[in-house]
Design an enzyme around this catalytic site. Structure first.
Site, PDB file in Angstrom:
ATOM      1  N   GLY A  22       1.227  -0.979   0.277  1.00  0.00           N
ATOM      2  CA  GLY A  22       0.472  -0.145  -0.206  1.00  0.00           C
ATOM      3  C   GLY A  22       1.154   1.360   0.065  1.00  0.00           C
ATOM      4  O   GLY A  22       0.352   2.105   0.533  1.00  0.00           O
TER       5      GLY A  22
ATOM      6  N   TRP B  45      -0.133   4.196  -2.116  1.00  0.00           N
ATOM      7  CA  TRP B  45      -1.909   4.486  -2.465  1.00  0.00           C
ATOM      8  C   TRP B  45      -1.272   5.548  -0.479  1.00  0.00           C
ATOM      9  O   TRP B  45      -1.661   6.339  -0.757  1.00  0.00           O
ATOM     10  CB  TRP B  45      -2.634   3.249  -1.959  1.00  0.00           C
ATOM     11  CG  TRP B  45      -3.888   3.397  -1.242  1.00  0.00           C
ATOM     12  CD1 TRP B  45      -4.894   5.056  -1.180  1.00  0.00           C
ATOM     13  CD2 TRP B  45      -4.913   2.333  -1.394  1.00  0.00           C
ATOM     14  NE1 TRP B  45      -6.273   5.142  -1.713  1.00  0.00           N
ATOM     15  CE2 TRP B  45      -6.391   3.652  -0.565  1.00  0.00           C
ATOM     16  CE3 TRP B  45      -5.031   1.644  -0.324  1.00  0.00           C
ATOM     17  CZ2 TRP B  45      -7.284   3.080  -0.295  1.00  0.00           C
ATOM     18  CZ3 TRP B  45      -5.697   1.023  -0.072  1.00  0.00           C
ATOM     19  CH2 TRP B  45      -6.793   1.399   0.020  1.00  0.00           C
TER      20      TRP B  45
ATOM     21  N   HIS C  79      11.539   1.096   2.857  1.00  0.00           N
ATOM     22  CA  HIS C  79      11.372  -0.079   2.841  1.00  0.00           C
ATOM     23  C   HIS C  79      11.921  -0.319   3.991  1.00  0.00           C
ATOM     24  O   HIS C  79      12.018  -1.694   4.906  1.00  0.00           O
ATOM     25  CB  HIS C  79      11.640  -0.955   1.721  1.00  0.00           C
ATOM     26  CG  HIS C  79      10.538  -0.262   0.632  1.00  0.00           C
ATOM     27  ND1 HIS C  79       9.238  -0.699   0.843  1.00  0.00           N
ATOM     28  CD2 HIS C  79      10.744  -0.478  -0.513  1.00  0.00           C
ATOM     29  CE1 HIS C  79       8.471  -0.868  -0.870  1.00  0.00           C
ATOM     30  NE2 HIS C  79       9.237  -0.271  -1.584  1.00  0.00           N
TER      31      HIS C  79
ATOM     32  N   LYS D  40      -4.788  -4.936  -8.988  1.00  0.00           N
ATOM     33  CA  LYS D  40      -5.406  -5.116  -8.652  1.00  0.00           C
ATOM     34  C   LYS D  40      -6.719  -3.912  -7.832  1.00  0.00           C
ATOM     35  O   LYS D  40      -7.317  -4.223  -8.212  1.00  0.00           O
ATOM     36  CB  LYS D  40      -5.848  -6.461  -9.003  1.00  0.00           C
ATOM     37  CG  LYS D  40      -6.216  -7.220  -9.616  1.00  0.00           C
ATOM     38  CD  LYS D  40      -6.954  -8.853  -9.123  1.00  0.00           C
ATOM     39  CE  LYS D  40      -7.363  -9.650 -10.820  1.00  0.00           C
ATOM     40  NZ  LYS D  40      -7.487 -10.669  -9.942  1.00  0.00           N
TER      41      LYS D  40
HETATM   42  P1  A3P Z   1      -2.259  -6.013  -6.157  1.00  0.00           P
HETATM   43  O1  A3P Z   1      -1.042  -6.333  -6.871  1.00  0.00           O
HETATM   44  O2  A3P Z   1      -3.143  -6.562  -5.449  1.00  0.00           O
HETATM   45  O3  A3P Z   1      -3.405  -5.266  -7.203  1.00  0.00           O
HETATM   46  P2  A3P Z   1       2.711  -0.876  -2.917  1.00  0.00           P
HETATM   47  O4  A3P Z   1       1.874   0.401  -3.647  1.00  0.00           O
HETATM   48  O5  A3P Z   1       3.275  -0.933  -1.435  1.00  0.00           O
HETATM   49  O6  A3P Z   1       3.911  -1.070  -4.352  1.00  0.00           O
HETATM   50  O7  A3P Z   1       1.754  -1.998  -3.726  1.00  0.00           O
HETATM   51  C1  A3P Z   1       1.006  -2.118  -4.787  1.00  0.00           C
HETATM   52  C2  A3P Z   1       0.035  -2.709  -4.507  1.00  0.00           C
HETATM   53  O8  A3P Z   1      -1.191  -1.663  -4.080  1.00  0.00           O
HETATM   54  C3  A3P Z   1      -0.771  -3.793  -5.935  1.00  0.00           C
HETATM   55  O9  A3P Z   1      -2.147  -4.450  -4.793  1.00  0.00           O
HETATM   56  C4  A3P Z   1      -1.338  -2.295  -5.982  1.00  0.00           C
HETATM   57  O10 A3P Z   1      -2.807  -2.493  -6.381  1.00  0.00           O
HETATM   58  C5  A3P Z   1      -1.918  -1.182  -5.122  1.00  0.00           C
HETATM   59  N1  A3P Z   1      -2.486  -0.298  -4.843  1.00  0.00           N
HETATM   60  C6  A3P Z   1      -2.591   0.745  -5.270  1.00  0.00           C
HETATM   61  N2  A3P Z   1      -2.309   1.846  -5.525  1.00  0.00           N
HETATM   62  C7  A3P Z   1      -3.739   1.861  -5.402  1.00  0.00           C
HETATM   63  C8  A3P Z   1      -4.681   2.916  -4.610  1.00  0.00           C
HETATM   64  N3  A3P Z   1      -5.013   4.232  -4.936  1.00  0.00           N
HETATM   65  N4  A3P Z   1      -5.458   2.035  -3.754  1.00  0.00           N
HETATM   66  C9  A3P Z   1      -5.955   1.166  -3.677  1.00  0.00           C
HETATM   67  N5  A3P Z   1      -4.474  -0.642  -4.161  1.00  0.00           N
HETATM   68  C10 A3P Z   1      -3.187   0.163  -4.355  1.00  0.00           C
END
Ligand code: A3P
Length: 303
Positions: A44, A47, A105, A261
């Site tokens: 996340g 996000w 991280h 996703k």
């Molecule tokens: P999935 O691969 O399960 O779809 P990070 O941002 O830590 O790299 O994590 C990426 C994950 O968060 C991916 O998960 C991505 O699709 C999801 N993600 C990215 N932006 C998001 C948002 N605005 N809201 C919810 N999930 C999001």
């Protein structure tokens, strides 16, 4: 095949990130106003970066002028440990406008000194290990294929994950360090879970804003600003922006790889029930007594 990892002080790092990791430890000086967004990859980060940026800068940019409409969240809020900074041993990060927001991280124990010496805030977001694993496996496979590399088979990667071998992991150690840090000092660390934000993002926008000292006024609430931030930062909105469909972050990955996703429980489409049980057992074992629990399915799909 896969990315080469190196173990240092109990955690696994990608070899190419190792020098920046050491440099952050050695040189990074936190300011009282800094906000550090801490995550394992695929939990996340994107996000949380978007939400925090909007909260902090809401008096500078209106929603329809947000830099997030034209730049990926990782460009707007960079990672602390990226080569861009640490190509020189001790870069000057003083010129960055305050409050500085960084992603990282790094495990909490790696940040300890700098964090303790200042009043800066850390926000940690984590995700249930099954979805984090599957999301990371997709991310790595896509990036490997683009480099004509040889991605790890999901079974092999899963076995390594269960043995604690994953980037910035072991998963449990990373999560528990921040969990314990939050218990010891709730002013310093806000601990969030991806699944909770999926259920009620506006509640957590308010919590984040209060935690970092940018609470919403009643007037702002009435104007619907919190909902507007939630909408701007939603998966469907961000993933459909041109800037996130094409383009690459300097020295890093395609912007589109950060959006796949965005769901809870997608792991069940890729892992067998036996693999699910193996992680559930590990979870019981590793998190026993900590009080930390994860939801691995959407709330609505619970019996
Ligand atoms: P999935 O691969 O399960 O779809 P990070 O941002 O830590 O790299 O994590 C990426 C994950 O968060 C991916 O998960 C991505 O699709 C999801 N993600 C990215 N932006 C998001 C948002 N605005 N809201 C919810 N999930 C999001």
């Amino acid at each position: 095949s896969g990315t080469q990892l190196v173990k240092y002080n109990g955690f696994w790092f990608p070899v190419r990130a190792f020098k920046p990791v050491l440099s952050v430890q050695k040189y990074f000086k936190a300011k009282d106003s800094d906000i550090i967004l801490c995550t394992l990859p695929k939990s996340g980060t994107t996000w949380l970066k978007a939400l925090t940026f909007c909260i902090v800068n809401r008096h500078i940019y209106t929603i329809d002028q947000s830099p997030l409409l034209t730049s990926n969240p990782h460009t707007v809020v960079p990672f602390l440990e990226i080569n861009l900074y640490w190509e020189q041993e001790n870069p000057n990060l003083e010129h960055i406008r305050t409050p500085r927001i960084f992603g990282t991280h790094l495990p909490f124990s790696f940040l300890l000194q700098s964090i303790h010496e200042s009043e800066c805030k850390a926000i940690y977001i984590c995700r249930n290990p099954l979805d984090q694993f599957v999301s990371f496996w997709h991310f790595m496979s896509k990036n490997e294929r683009e480099k004509d590399g040889d991605p790890l088979a999901i079974d092999e990667a899963f076995d390594m994950f269960c043995h604690g071998i994953n980037q910035f992991g072991p998963f449990w150690d990373h999560v528990l360090e921040y969990w314990n840090a939050r218990l010891n000092n709730s002013q310093k660390v806000l601990f969030l879970k991806y699944e909770d934000l999926k259920e009620d993002v506006t509640l957590y926008i308010k919590k984040i804003a209060e935690f970092i000292g940018y609470p919403f006024s009643l007037e702002e609430e009435k104007q619907g600003l919190i909902q507007q931030i939630a909408n701007l930062c939603s998966f469907s909105n961000l993933s459909n922006l041109d800037t996130n469909k094409k383009g690459k972050i300097i020295g890093m990955f395609d912007n589109s790889t950060y959006f796949r996703k965005g769901e809870v429980g997608d792991w069940a489409n890729y892992l067998t029930p036996a693999m699910g049980e193996r992680i559930e057992k590990l979870m019981e074992n590793k998190l026993e007594g900590s009080g930390l629990v994860f939801k691995t399915k959407l709330a609505t799909s619970y019996e």
